[in-house]
Design a protein around this motif. Structure first.
Motif, PDB file in Angstrom:
ATOM      1  N   PHE A  26       0.857  -1.171   0.000  1.00  0.00           N
ATOM      2  CA  PHE A  26       0.000   0.000   0.000  1.00  0.00           C
ATOM      3  C   PHE A  26       0.905   1.236   0.000  1.00  0.00           C
ATOM      4  O   PHE A  26       2.013   1.202   0.520  1.00  0.00           O
ATOM      5  CB  PHE A  26      -0.971   0.007   1.197  1.00  0.00           C
ATOM      6  N   TYR A  30      -0.391   8.197   1.222  1.00  0.00           N
ATOM      7  CA  TYR A  30      -1.743   8.572   1.617  1.00  0.00           C
ATOM      8  C   TYR A  30      -2.025   8.328   3.093  1.00  0.00           C
ATOM      9  O   TYR A  30      -3.167   8.487   3.550  1.00  0.00           O
ATOM     10  CB  TYR A  30      -2.758   7.795   0.782  1.00  0.00           C
ATOM     11  N   TYR A  31      -0.997   7.950   3.832  1.00  0.00           N
ATOM     12  CA  TYR A  31      -1.190   7.574   5.228  1.00  0.00           C
ATOM     13  C   TYR A  31      -0.285   8.365   6.162  1.00  0.00           C
ATOM     14  O   TYR A  31       0.909   8.555   5.882  1.00  0.00           O
ATOM     15  CB  TYR A  31      -0.888   6.089   5.424  1.00  0.00           C
ATOM     16  N   THR A  53       0.800  13.182   6.131  1.00  0.00           N
ATOM     17  CA  THR A  53       0.952  13.103   4.680  1.00  0.00           C
ATOM     18  C   THR A  53       1.436  14.417   4.078  1.00  0.00           C
ATOM     19  O   THR A  53       2.005  14.419   2.988  1.00  0.00           O
ATOM     20  CB  THR A  53      -0.373  12.707   4.024  1.00  0.00           C
ATOM     21  N   ASN A  73       8.716   8.701   1.047  1.00  0.00           N
ATOM     22  CA  ASN A  73       7.627   8.061   0.300  1.00  0.00           C
ATOM     23  C   ASN A  73       8.153   7.271  -0.895  1.00  0.00           C
ATOM     24  O   ASN A  73       7.536   6.275  -1.291  1.00  0.00           O
ATOM     25  CB  ASN A  73       6.626   9.120  -0.163  1.00  0.00           C
ATOM     26  N   ALA A  97      -0.273   2.984  10.590  1.00  0.00           N
ATOM     27  CA  ALA A  97      -0.653   3.833   9.470  1.00  0.00           C
ATOM     28  C   ALA A  97      -2.124   4.206   9.570  1.00  0.00           C
ATOM     29  O   ALA A  97      -2.979   3.338   9.797  1.00  0.00           O
ATOM     30  CB  ALA A  97      -0.383   3.113   8.151  1.00  0.00           C
ATOM     31  N   ASP A  98      -2.392   5.478   9.392  1.00  0.00           N
ATOM     32  CA  ASP A  98      -3.755   6.018   9.458  1.00  0.00           C
ATOM     33  C   ASP A  98      -4.041   6.724   8.139  1.00  0.00           C
ATOM     34  O   ASP A  98      -3.344   7.683   7.779  1.00  0.00           O
ATOM     35  CB  ASP A  98      -3.858   6.992  10.626  1.00  0.00           C
ATOM     36  N   TYR A  99      -5.049   6.264   7.422  1.00  0.00           N
ATOM     37  CA  TYR A  99      -5.357   6.859   6.114  1.00  0.00           C
ATOM     38  C   TYR A  99      -5.735   8.324   6.280  1.00  0.00           C
ATOM     39  O   TYR A  99      -6.609   8.665   7.076  1.00  0.00           O
ATOM     40  CB  TYR A  99      -6.491   6.094   5.446  1.00  0.00           C
ATOM     41  N   GLY A 100      -5.054   9.168   5.505  1.00  0.00           N
ATOM     42  CA  GLY A 100      -5.317  10.595   5.584  1.00  0.00           C
ATOM     43  C   GLY A 100      -4.202  11.310   6.315  1.00  0.00           C
ATOM     44  O   GLY A 100      -3.173  10.720   6.644  1.00  0.00           O
ATOM     45  N   TYR A 111      -6.295   3.693  13.778  1.00  0.00           N
ATOM     46  CA  TYR A 111      -5.247   3.428  12.801  1.00  0.00           C
ATOM     47  C   TYR A 111      -5.618   2.181  11.997  1.00  0.00           C
ATOM     48  O   TYR A 111      -6.184   1.223  12.527  1.00  0.00           O
ATOM     49  CB  TYR A 111      -3.903   3.257  13.492  1.00  0.00           C
ATOM     50  N   ASP A 112      -5.237   2.192  10.724  1.00  0.00           N
ATOM     51  CA  ASP A 112      -5.654   1.115   9.821  1.00  0.00           C
ATOM     52  C   ASP A 112      -4.720  -0.094   9.867  1.00  0.00           C
ATOM     53  O   ASP A 112      -5.169  -1.239   9.770  1.00  0.00           O
ATOM     54  CB  ASP A 112      -5.715   1.667   8.392  1.00  0.00           C
ATOM     55  N   TYR A 113      -3.450   0.156   9.959  1.00  0.00           N
ATOM     56  CA  TYR A 113      -2.475  -0.933   9.919  1.00  0.00           C
ATOM     57  C   TYR A 113      -1.426  -0.729  11.006  1.00  0.00           C
ATOM     58  O   TYR A 113      -1.043   0.397  11.302  1.00  0.00           O
ATOM     59  CB  TYR A 113      -1.769  -0.991   8.553  1.00  0.00           C
TER      60      TYR A 113
END
Length: 124
Positions: A26, A30-31, A53, A73, A97-100, A111-113
């Motif tokens: 991913f 974007y995170y 980001t 990145n 990792a947090d989207y946005g 957090y997403d991941y």
């Protein structure tokens, strides 16, 4: 999708370590990347350092002036440079990792991941 944290180890008080957090499958662009830690017998602390980001950063008071978080990145990797380490910094360190753009107030459960954690031990 995976985050892989690395770079932990044993270091003397006053020493430095560089932790890495590599993202797989991913785009890190974007995170927001947050760094957390959990000391033995204690609950996980709130975010220590956040790399947004847009390139901005946030630091908890406990690490401000000693830790620096950054990102590359192009390499899909984030970093946590830790200087002037103290015994109380001993913990398992996690990246997430947090989207946005993220923010210092974002709770961990949003957090997403999460990476698997890397042990940092500060001892003489």
């Amino acid at each position: 999708v995976q985050l892989q944290a690395s770079g932990g180890g044993l270091v003397q008080p006053g020493g430095s370590l560089l932790l890495s957090c590599a993202a797989f499958r991913f785009p890190l662009d974007y995170y927001a990347i947050g760094w957390f830690r959990q000391a033995p017998g204690k609950e996980r602390e709130g975010v220590l350092c956040l790399s947004s980001t847009d390139g901005s950063t946030y630091y908890a008071d406990s690490v401000k002036g000693r830790f620096t978080c950054s990102r590359d990145n192009a390499k899909n990797t984030a970093y946590l440079q830790m200087n002037s380490l103290k015994p109380e910094d001993t913990a398992v360190y996690y990246c997430a990792a947090d989207y946005g753009p993220g923010g210092g107030a974002t709770p961990p459960h949003e957090y997403d991941y999460w990476g698997q954690g890397t042990q940092v031990t500060v001892s003489s």
